[in-house]
Design a protein around this motif. Structure first.
Motif, PDB file in Angstrom:
ATOM      1  N   LEU A   1      42.364 -19.038  70.037  1.00 44.45           N
ATOM      2  CA  LEU A   1      40.974 -19.251  70.426  1.00 44.45           C
ATOM      3  C   LEU A   1      40.161 -17.979  70.215  1.00 44.45           C
ATOM      4  O   LEU A   1      40.594 -16.888  70.578  1.00 44.45           O
ATOM      5  N   HIS A   2      38.984 -18.117  69.619  1.00 47.60           N
ATOM      6  CA  HIS A   2      38.104 -16.979  69.346  1.00 47.60           C
ATOM      7  C   HIS A   2      36.821 -17.068  70.170  1.00 47.60           C
ATOM      8  O   HIS A   2      36.358 -18.151  70.513  1.00 47.60           O
ATOM      9  N   TYR A   3      36.264 -15.899  70.459  1.00 41.59           N
ATOM     10  CA  TYR A   3      34.915 -15.791  71.021  1.00 41.59           C
ATOM     11  C   TYR A   3      34.108 -15.039  69.978  1.00 41.59           C
ATOM     12  O   TYR A   3      34.212 -13.823  69.857  1.00 41.59           O
ATOM     13  N   GLY A   4      33.345 -15.767  69.179  1.00 39.36           N
ATOM     14  CA  GLY A   4      32.703 -15.160  68.030  1.00 39.36           C
ATOM     15  C   GLY A   4      33.786 -14.679  67.074  1.00 39.36           C
ATOM     16  O   GLY A   4      34.708 -15.422  66.744  1.00 39.36           O
ATOM     17  N   PRO A   5      33.740 -13.417  66.657  1.00 41.05           N
ATOM     18  CA  PRO A   5      34.759 -12.911  65.722  1.00 41.05           C
ATOM     19  C   PRO A   5      36.014 -12.397  66.414  1.00 41.05           C
ATOM     20  O   PRO A   5      36.955 -11.970  65.744  1.00 41.05           O
ATOM     21  N   ARG A   6      36.071 -12.450  67.749  1.00 42.84           N
ATOM     22  CA  ARG A   6      37.157 -11.795  68.480  1.00 42.84           C
ATOM     23  C   ARG A   6      38.121 -12.816  69.094  1.00 42.84           C
ATOM     24  O   ARG A   6      37.694 -13.805  69.697  1.00 42.84           O
ATOM     25  N   ARG A   7      39.399 -12.548  68.970  1.00 42.50           N
ATOM     26  CA  ARG A   7      40.401 -13.377  69.634  1.00 42.50           C
ATOM     27  C   ARG A   7      40.324 -13.180  71.149  1.00 42.50           C
ATOM     28  O   ARG A   7      40.080 -12.070  71.632  1.00 42.50           O
ATOM     29  N   LEU A   8      40.600 -14.240  71.896  1.00 42.88           N
ATOM     30  CA  LEU A   8      40.818 -14.074  73.329  1.00 42.88           C
ATOM     31  C   LEU A   8      42.254 -13.614  73.530  1.00 42.88           C
ATOM     32  O   LEU A   8      43.195 -14.168  72.953  1.00 42.88           O
ATOM     33  N   LEU A   9      42.418 -12.590  74.344  1.00 41.30           N
ATOM     34  CA  LEU A   9      43.722 -12.000  74.613  1.00 41.30           C
ATOM     35  C   LEU A   9      44.069 -12.191  76.082  1.00 41.30           C
ATOM     36  O   LEU A   9      43.219 -12.028  76.964  1.00 41.30           O
ATOM     37  N   PHE A  10      45.313 -12.548  76.346  1.00 43.23           N
ATOM     38  CA  PHE A  10      45.755 -12.839  77.713  1.00 43.23           C
ATOM     39  C   PHE A  10      46.836 -11.850  78.128  1.00 43.23           C
ATOM     40  O   PHE A  10      47.691 -11.458  77.325  1.00 43.23           O
TER      41      PHE A  10
ATOM     42  N   ALA B   1      45.573 -23.599  76.540  1.00 35.85           N
ATOM     43  CA  ALA B   1      44.182 -23.271  76.232  1.00 35.85           C
ATOM     44  C   ALA B   1      43.856 -23.575  74.774  1.00 35.85           C
ATOM     45  O   ALA B   1      42.798 -24.135  74.459  1.00 35.85           O
ATOM     46  N   ASP B   2      44.750 -23.218  73.876  1.00 34.92           N
ATOM     47  CA  ASP B   2      44.529 -23.506  72.460  1.00 34.92           C
ATOM     48  C   ASP B   2      44.458 -25.001  72.198  1.00 34.92           C
ATOM     49  O   ASP B   2      43.604 -25.476  71.440  1.00 34.92           O
ATOM     50  N   ARG B   3      45.333 -25.757  72.847  1.00 38.67           N
ATOM     51  CA  ARG B   3      45.321 -27.211  72.642  1.00 38.67           C
ATOM     52  C   ARG B   3      44.049 -27.843  73.181  1.00 38.67           C
ATOM     53  O   ARG B   3      43.459 -28.728  72.558  1.00 38.67           O
ATOM     54  N   GLN B   4      43.599 -27.375  74.342  1.00 40.95           N
ATOM     55  CA  GLN B   4      42.371 -27.920  74.924  1.00 40.95           C
ATOM     56  C   GLN B   4      41.166 -27.648  74.043  1.00 40.95           C
ATOM     57  O   GLN B   4      40.206 -28.429  74.011  1.00 40.95           O
ATOM     58  N   SER B   5      41.198 -26.548  73.314  1.00 36.73           N
ATOM     59  CA  SER B   5      40.081 -26.198  72.452  1.00 36.73           C
ATOM     60  C   SER B   5      40.189 -26.863  71.079  1.00 36.73           C
ATOM     61  O   SER B   5      39.335 -26.654  70.214  1.00 36.73           O
TER      62      SER B   5
END
Length: 265
Positions: free
Chosen positions: A220-229, A258-262
């Protein structure tokens, strides 16, 4: 943090670069690493700017609410307008609202903290953290900044880079942050080497905070950036085996959901 010489080099490469704006933002960025009140002379020394330039910039930032001024001490501290800038970013972070309950459940189960962040230059910026309320782990609040090499989620991001980009990044950290590189490069390389097999990066406390952690880079990305957990637990009561056998897989499960939901698989 960049200084006046760095800005000059950027301006030479890009004639459309707004140098005055950048200088004002550098003053605000000073508070990220050193949040106490600052005098004009301190800004000037840290950033390589003249004191008259700093005075003009601080006056403008104060008028707009980004700085406040203590008349008695003749020092500036960060103003409330700076807080408002981060709010739209946080509330628009993809999936964050729906993920909070699952993040809190995982934090309670591991008796630690579960965080989401994004990279910014050489750092990770935290955009949300859920913490086990009965624990003693220091909570990295929204807007907290840690070096990419210092965090498990930063190492997960590093593992996603093409090899050439990764080596260029590590060379830059070695040059600009030698202490951080010395402490963390070996652990970061170990995480990168095993990321594909494990599915997560680890931090065994070499960041110096007495904390062990695992990290996963979402698709999952936020604009050009990956979300990191990130999952972090106190090092005094956690063993490496727990990271590998329980905490890491638990974080992978959360990120996968989260990836599947998106819509990403």
């Amino acid at each position: 943090m960049k200084d006046h010489d760095d800005l000059r080099r950027v301006r030479e490469e890009d004639p459309y670069f707004a140098g005055t704006l950048a200088k004002g933002l550098l003053i605000l960025q000073t508070f990220v690493s050193d949040p106490r009140a600052h005098a004009n002379s301190e800004f000037a020394a840290k950033l390589g700017l003249s004191r008259p330039t700093v005075s003009r910039l601080c006056r403008s930032l104060r008028t707009l609410g980004f700085l406040d001024h203590d008349e008695r001490l003749d020092r500036y501290f960060i103003g409330p307008a700076a807080v408002t800038l981060g709010y739209p970013y946080v509330i628009n972070t993809p999936m964050l609202g729906s993920l909070r309950p699952a993040m809190q459940q995982l934090a309670d189960r591991i008796e630690g903290a579960v965080s989401v962040g994004v990279t910014m230059d050489l750092d990770v910026v935290y955009v949300e953290t859920c913490t086990y309320e009965e624990g003693t782990l220091k909570r990295p609040g929204v807007g907290a900044v840690r070096g990419i090499l210092e965090t498990a989620m930063g190492r997960a991001w590093l593992a996603q880079l093409p090899a050439g980009e990764r080596e260029a990044f590590l060379s830059r950290v070695r040059r600009e942050r030698p202490d951080e590189f010395t402490r963390c490069s070996e652990g970061a390389r170990e995480s990168v080497a095993h990321y594909a097999k494990r599915g997560f990066a680890i931090n065994l406390g070499d960041a110096g905070f007495g904390v062990l952690a695992v990290g996963v880079a979402a698709r999952l990305h936020y604009g050009p950036r990956r979300l990191l957990f990130n999952c972090a637990v106190p090092g005094l009561r956690t063993k490496k085996a727990q990271l590998l056998d329980t905490i890491g897989p638990g974080l992978m499960q959360l990120v996968g959901a989260a990836d599947r939901q998106s819509g990403l698989r």
